[in-house]
Enzyme design. Structure first.
Site, PDB file in Angstrom:
ATOM      1  N   LEU A  39       1.290  30.135  16.805  1.00 52.22           N
ATOM      2  CA  LEU A  39       1.335  28.757  16.310  1.00 52.22           C
ATOM      3  C   LEU A  39       2.390  27.949  17.050  1.00 52.22           C
ATOM      4  O   LEU A  39       3.308  28.504  17.657  1.00 52.22           O
ATOM      5  CB  LEU A  39       1.616  28.742  14.802  1.00 52.22           C
ATOM      6  CG  LEU A  39       0.555  29.420  13.927  1.00 52.22           C
ATOM      7  CD1 LEU A  39       0.991  29.429  12.475  1.00 52.22           C
ATOM      8  CD2 LEU A  39      -0.800  28.743  14.087  1.00 52.22           C
ATOM      9  N   CYS A  40       2.263  26.645  16.958  1.00 48.50           N
ATOM     10  CA  CYS A  40       3.178  25.686  17.564  1.00 48.50           C
ATOM     11  C   CYS A  40       4.623  26.052  17.213  1.00 48.50           C
ATOM     12  O   CYS A  40       4.892  26.374  16.056  1.00 48.50           O
ATOM     13  CB  CYS A  40       2.838  24.298  17.040  1.00 48.50           C
ATOM     14  SG  CYS A  40       3.909  22.985  17.610  1.00 48.50           S
ATOM     15  N   PRO A  41       5.497  26.065  18.193  1.00 54.15           N
ATOM     16  CA  PRO A  41       5.392  25.636  19.576  1.00 54.15           C
ATOM     17  C   PRO A  41       5.150  26.777  20.565  1.00 54.15           C
ATOM     18  O   PRO A  41       5.248  26.580  21.770  1.00 54.15           O
ATOM     19  CB  PRO A  41       6.755  24.999  19.830  1.00 54.15           C
ATOM     20  CG  PRO A  41       7.699  25.912  19.075  1.00 54.15           C
ATOM     21  CD  PRO A  41       6.913  26.289  17.811  1.00 54.15           C
ATOM     22  N   ASP A  81      -4.368  27.834  18.197  1.00 54.40           N
ATOM     23  CA  ASP A  81      -3.612  26.868  17.397  1.00 54.40           C
ATOM     24  C   ASP A  81      -4.279  25.500  17.502  1.00 54.40           C
ATOM     25  O   ASP A  81      -4.393  24.948  18.600  1.00 54.40           O
ATOM     26  CB  ASP A  81      -2.175  26.795  17.907  1.00 54.40           C
ATOM     27  CG  ASP A  81      -1.299  25.852  17.116  1.00 54.40           C
ATOM     28  OD1 ASP A  81      -1.761  25.297  16.091  1.00 54.40           O
ATOM     29  OD2 ASP A  81      -0.135  25.655  17.512  1.00 54.40           O
ATOM     30  N   ASP A 123      -0.483  19.264  21.735  1.00 55.62           N
ATOM     31  CA  ASP A 123       0.721  19.749  22.410  1.00 55.62           C
ATOM     32  C   ASP A 123       0.550  19.961  23.906  1.00 55.62           C
ATOM     33  O   ASP A 123       1.431  19.602  24.688  1.00 55.62           O
ATOM     34  CB  ASP A 123       1.191  21.068  21.781  1.00 55.62           C
ATOM     35  CG  ASP A 123       1.800  20.892  20.405  1.00 55.62           C
ATOM     36  OD1 ASP A 123       2.079  19.730  20.023  1.00 55.62           O
ATOM     37  OD2 ASP A 123       1.991  21.896  19.712  1.00 55.62           O
TER      38      ASP A 123
END
Length: 98
Positions: free
Chosen positions: A11-13, A38, A44
């Site tokens: 998941l982010c980041p 994600d 992103d």
């Protein structure tokens, strides 16, 4: 030949951080493929490329909710001027005079 990063399940980041680490080890124009599940990566990855001077060559959906992003490393550049703080006005913080 391109390098592939498997960031599925991260998941982010983390997907972008992995992409950054691998891209920075490549010469200018080096191509990296990122596989990510994600849903935020759709925002992103293009943002990272734009801010970092890299080129998003394309993205495409794959099976199982995976998206493949193909990115070419941009040139090494100095920090962007927009990231710098504005100069301080010489009269900032002084008491106004009558």
């Amino acid at each position: 030949m391109s390098i592939e990063i498997d960031a599925r399940g991260l998941l982010c980041p983390l997907p972008v951080l992995r992409l950054r680490k691998v891209l920075l080890a490549q010469p200018e124009g080096g191509v990296v493929r990122l596989l990510a599940t994600d849903p935020v990566a759709v925002i992103d990855v293009p943002h990272f490329c734009s801010e970092g001077g890299h080129q998003l060559l394309g993205s495409r959906p794959l099976e199982g909710g995976t998206t493949e992003y193909t990115v070419a490393r941009g040139p090494e550049t100095a920090p962007r001027p927009s990231a710098a703080l504005p100069p301080i006005h010489p009269d900032a913080g002084k008491e106004p005079t009558a």
